[in-house]
Design a protein around this motif. Structure first.
Motif, PDB file in Angstrom:
ATOM      1  N   LYS A   1     -35.785  -0.883  19.351  1.00 18.54           N
ATOM      2  CA  LYS A   1     -35.407  -0.713  17.867  1.00 18.54           C
ATOM      3  C   LYS A   1     -35.565   0.564  17.097  1.00 18.54           C
ATOM      4  CE  LYS A   1     -34.975  -5.674  17.327  1.00 18.54           C
ATOM      5  NZ  LYS A   1     -35.609  -6.991  16.536  1.00 18.54           N
TER       6      LYS A   1
ATOM      7  N   TYR B   1     -35.104   3.537  18.110  1.00 18.28           N
ATOM      8  CA  TYR B   1     -34.209   4.740  18.219  1.00 18.28           C
ATOM      9  C   TYR B   1     -32.802   4.383  18.095  1.00 18.28           C
ATOM     10  CZ  TYR B   1     -38.430   6.079  20.730  1.00 18.28           C
ATOM     11  OH  TYR B   1     -39.811   6.155  20.970  1.00 18.28           O
ATOM     12  N   LYS B   2     -31.869   5.294  17.533  1.00 19.78           N
ATOM     13  CA  LYS B   2     -30.541   5.045  17.378  1.00 19.78           C
ATOM     14  C   LYS B   2     -29.839   5.076  18.667  1.00 19.78           C
ATOM     15  CE  LYS B   2     -30.559   6.977  12.520  1.00 19.78           C
ATOM     16  NZ  LYS B   2     -30.099   7.909  11.572  1.00 19.78           N
TER      17      LYS B   2
ATOM     18  N   ASN C   1     -32.036  10.270  18.437  1.00 24.89           N
ATOM     19  CA  ASN C   1     -31.278   9.692  17.130  1.00 24.89           C
ATOM     20  C   ASN C   1     -29.916   9.791  17.068  1.00 24.89           C
ATOM     21  OD1 ASN C   1     -33.654   8.448  16.053  1.00 24.89           O
ATOM     22  ND2 ASN C   1     -34.258  10.384  15.133  1.00 24.89           N
ATOM     23  N   THR C   2     -29.357  11.078  17.783  1.00 26.82           N
ATOM     24  CA  THR C   2     -27.952  11.420  17.512  1.00 26.82           C
ATOM     25  C   THR C   2     -27.298  11.620  18.872  1.00 26.82           C
ATOM     26  OG1 THR C   2     -28.469  13.868  17.786  1.00 26.82           O
ATOM     27  CG2 THR C   2     -28.554  12.830  15.610  1.00 26.82           C
TER      28      THR C   2
END
Length: 199
Positions: free
Chosen positions: A110, A112-113, A171-172
């Motif tokens: 949770k 981390y994207k 994250n990306t």
């Protein structure tokens, strides 16, 4: 609290008690002693360690890089710690008291994207690397302070010092660093970003 019931399936419910009988029809798979057992059935592998105050069962698969680890109370034979991990990266941690009541739960995904499942997809699509295999390559997730981004670091070691290190934004999903070094100083391949590969 909820009682820890057992069944015939290898899931969290069936593993809440230390019950070695459910592995009676499994095959021997490696080193075997009074303290240690390695078993297999279908695509599943089990490592059982019983030594003094240690009661552990680790369950893995020949088809993927996920592992479930169970630690049991020597007194009550109830599972007191459950860990799900991907290679060296912890995904889920659950702790129970001696009666089997859940007292702590952490889902590290949770934070981390980009989840581990998404990272596996990115590595396949952009790097042609299948991370979801037992053994190499190594995958670690690093957290930094609020001024730095969390990253995944993939390490592939080949031979004679030849290897590759890849860093991916957690994250990306952006590839931040990708470098191969080996075969002498003249053999260096460096990738600065997804759009600037040097072949």
């Amino acid at each position: 609290g909820k009682s820890q019931e057992k069944d015939n399936k290898l899931d969290m419910n069936s593993m809440k008690y230390f019950n070695e009988e459910q592995f009676n029809d499994w095959e021997k798979a490696g080193d075997f002693s009074k303290e240690e057992k390695r078993l297999k059935k279908g695509d599943k592998k089990v490592y059982i360690l019983k030594y003094k105050d240690i009661l552990n069962i680790n369950i893995s698969s020949i088809n993927n890089a996920f592992t479930e680890r169970y630690a049991y109370s020597p007194k009550t034979k109830v599972c007191i710690t459950y860990i799900k991990e991907f290679k060296s990266t912890m995904l889920v941690l659950k702790k129970y008291d001696e009666q089997g009541n859940l007292i702590e739960e952490k889902n590290y995904e949770k934070m981390y994207k980009i989840s581990i499942e998404k990272l596996i997809e990115i590595a396949k699509e952009k790097l042609s690397i299948d991370l979801n295999l037992p053994g190499p390559p190594n995958v670690r997730r690093y957290d930094y302070d609020e001024n730095r981004i969390p990253v995944y670091v993939i390490t592939i070691v080949y031979y004679n010092g030849f290897g590759r290190t890849i860093s991916i934004d957690a994250n990306t999903g952006e590839i931040l660093f990708d470098k191969e070094i080996g075969g002498g100083d003249e053999f260096i391949i460096e990738y600065n970003s997804e759009d600037h590969y040097i072949n």
